[in-house]
Scaffold this motif. Structure first.
Motif, mmCIF file in Angstrom:
data_model
loop_
_atom_site.group_PDB
_atom_site.id
_atom_site.type_symbol
_atom_site.label_atom_id
_atom_site.label_comp_id
_atom_site.label_asym_id
_atom_site.label_seq_id
_atom_site.Cartn_x
_atom_site.Cartn_y
_atom_site.Cartn_z
ATOM 1 N N LYS A 26 0.826 -1.210 0.000
ATOM 2 C CA LYS A 26 0.000 0.000 0.000
ATOM 3 C C LYS A 26 0.857 1.256 0.000
ATOM 4 O O LYS A 26 0.495 2.257 -0.597
ATOM 5 N N GLY A 27 1.984 1.203 0.684
ATOM 6 C CA GLY A 27 2.837 2.376 0.831
ATOM 7 C C GLY A 27 3.869 2.532 -0.257
ATOM 8 O O GLY A 27 4.511 3.563 -0.367
ATOM 9 N N GLY A 28 4.047 1.521 -1.056
ATOM 10 C CA GLY A 28 5.058 1.572 -2.098
ATOM 11 C C GLY A 28 6.401 1.073 -1.591
ATOM 12 O O GLY A 28 6.527 0.612 -0.456
ATOM 13 N N CYS A 29 7.408 1.144 -2.453
ATOM 14 C CA CYS A 29 8.785 0.799 -2.105
ATOM 15 C C CYS A 29 9.011 -0.689 -1.888
ATOM 16 O O CYS A 29 9.950 -1.084 -1.200
ATOM 17 N N VAL A 30 8.182 -1.522 -2.483
ATOM 18 C CA VAL A 30 8.333 -2.969 -2.334
ATOM 19 C C VAL A 30 9.663 -3.425 -2.930
ATOM 20 O O VAL A 30 10.397 -4.198 -2.310
ATOM 21 N N GLU A 31 9.992 -2.952 -4.119
ATOM 22 C CA GLU A 31 11.237 -3.370 -4.774
ATOM 23 C C GLU A 31 12.459 -2.978 -3.952
ATOM 24 O O GLU A 31 13.398 -3.765 -3.797
ATOM 25 N N GLU A 32 12.448 -1.775 -3.388
ATOM 26 C CA GLU A 32 13.560 -1.312 -2.564
ATOM 27 C C GLU A 32 13.694 -2.173 -1.313
ATOM 28 O O GLU A 32 14.794 -2.512 -0.889
ATOM 29 N N HIS A 33 12.560 -2.538 -0.745
ATOM 30 C CA HIS A 33 12.575 -3.379 0.449
ATOM 31 C C HIS A 33 13.101 -4.775 0.125
ATOM 32 O O HIS A 33 13.892 -5.346 0.890
ATOM 33 N N LEU A 34 12.716 -5.322 -1.014
ATOM 34 C CA LEU A 34 13.208 -6.642 -1.413
ATOM 35 C C LEU A 34 14.715 -6.625 -1.639
ATOM 36 O O LEU A 34 15.418 -7.555 -1.241
ATOM 37 N N ARG A 35 15.225 -5.551 -2.259
ATOM 38 C CA ARG A 35 16.674 -5.436 -2.464
ATOM 39 C C ARG A 35 17.405 -5.352 -1.126
ATOM 40 O O ARG A 35 18.472 -5.951 -0.946
ATOM 41 N N LEU A 36 16.827 -4.621 -0.175
ATOM 42 C CA LEU A 36 17.424 -4.512 1.151
ATOM 43 C C LEU A 36 17.445 -5.880 1.845
ATOM 44 O O LEU A 36 18.469 -6.285 2.407
ATOM 45 N N ASN A 37 16.351 -6.600 1.795
ATOM 46 C CA ASN A 37 16.303 -7.937 2.393
ATOM 47 C C ASN A 37 17.297 -8.884 1.722
ATOM 48 O O ASN A 37 17.992 -9.645 2.392
ATOM 49 N N ASP A 38 17.354 -8.841 0.390
ATOM 50 C CA ASP A 38 18.292 -9.703 -0.328
ATOM 51 C C ASP A 38 19.728 -9.405 0.078
ATOM 52 O O ASP A 38 20.532 -10.314 0.281
ATOM 53 N N CYS A 39 20.053 -8.131 0.205
ATOM 54 C CA CYS A 39 21.396 -7.733 0.621
ATOM 55 C C CYS A 39 21.713 -8.313 1.990
ATOM 56 O O CYS A 39 22.774 -8.901 2.206
ATOM 57 N N TYR A 40 20.790 -8.142 2.920
ATOM 58 C CA TYR A 40 21.044 -8.647 4.273
ATOM 59 C C TYR A 40 21.246 -10.162 4.277
ATOM 60 O O TYR A 40 22.179 -10.676 4.894
ATOM 61 N N TRP A 41 20.391 -10.888 3.572
ATOM 62 C CA TRP A 41 20.508 -12.346 3.587
ATOM 63 C C TRP A 41 21.757 -12.820 2.857
ATOM 64 O O TRP A 41 22.302 -13.871 3.176
ATOM 65 N N ASP A 42 22.246 -12.039 1.900
ATOM 66 C CA ASP A 42 23.495 -12.392 1.217
ATOM 67 C C ASP A 42 24.714 -12.112 2.096
ATOM 68 O O ASP A 42 25.663 -12.887 2.124
ATOM 69 N N LYS A 43 24.689 -10.988 2.816
ATOM 70 C CA LYS A 43 25.875 -10.529 3.555
ATOM 71 C C LYS A 43 25.794 -10.738 5.064
ATOM 72 O O LYS A 43 26.815 -10.653 5.747
ATOM 73 N N HIS A 44 24.607 -10.933 5.591
ATOM 74 C CA HIS A 44 24.395 -11.135 7.031
ATOM 75 C C HIS A 44 24.980 -10.016 7.878
ATOM 76 O O HIS A 44 25.473 -10.260 8.981
ATOM 77 N N ASP A 45 24.944 -8.814 7.350
ATOM 78 C CA ASP A 45 25.475 -7.661 8.077
ATOM 79 C C ASP A 45 24.816 -6.403 7.522
ATOM 80 O O ASP A 45 25.061 -6.023 6.384
#
Length: 80
Positions: A26-45
């Motif tokens: 509803k608020g937008g920014c889904v793609e940005e949030h997915l990229r942020l989550n992917d980064c965290y799960w790839d780097k764990h930091d």
């Protein structure tokens, strides 16, 4: 015990969106949030995902109020 062919299928509850997913859509920014989550799960930091965090923050703030509330007081208290 024998399982039916549908026993391993996702239940309807598994397919339901949680509150956070609904708010993001509803608020937008889904793609940005997915990229942020992917980064965290790839780097764990989180520190290694500052670019992705900034992109999400900018997107969110372009559509909503600034992200200023934080449960932790980040400013050091001045000695009086």
């Amino acid at each position: 015990m024998t399982l039916s062919p549908d026993a391993n299928a996702n239940s309807p509850k598994d397919d339901e969106k949680d509150t956070w997913d609904t708010a993001l859509e509803k608020g937008g920014c889904v793609e940005e949030h997915l990229r942020l989550n992917d980064c965290y799960w790839d780097k764990h930091d989180w520190r290694k995902c500052s670019k992705e965090m900034e992109e999400f923050r900018k997107c969110w703030e372009s559509k909503h109020e600034p992200l200023t509330s934080c449960p932790i007081n980040m400013k050091p208290e001045k000695n009086k």
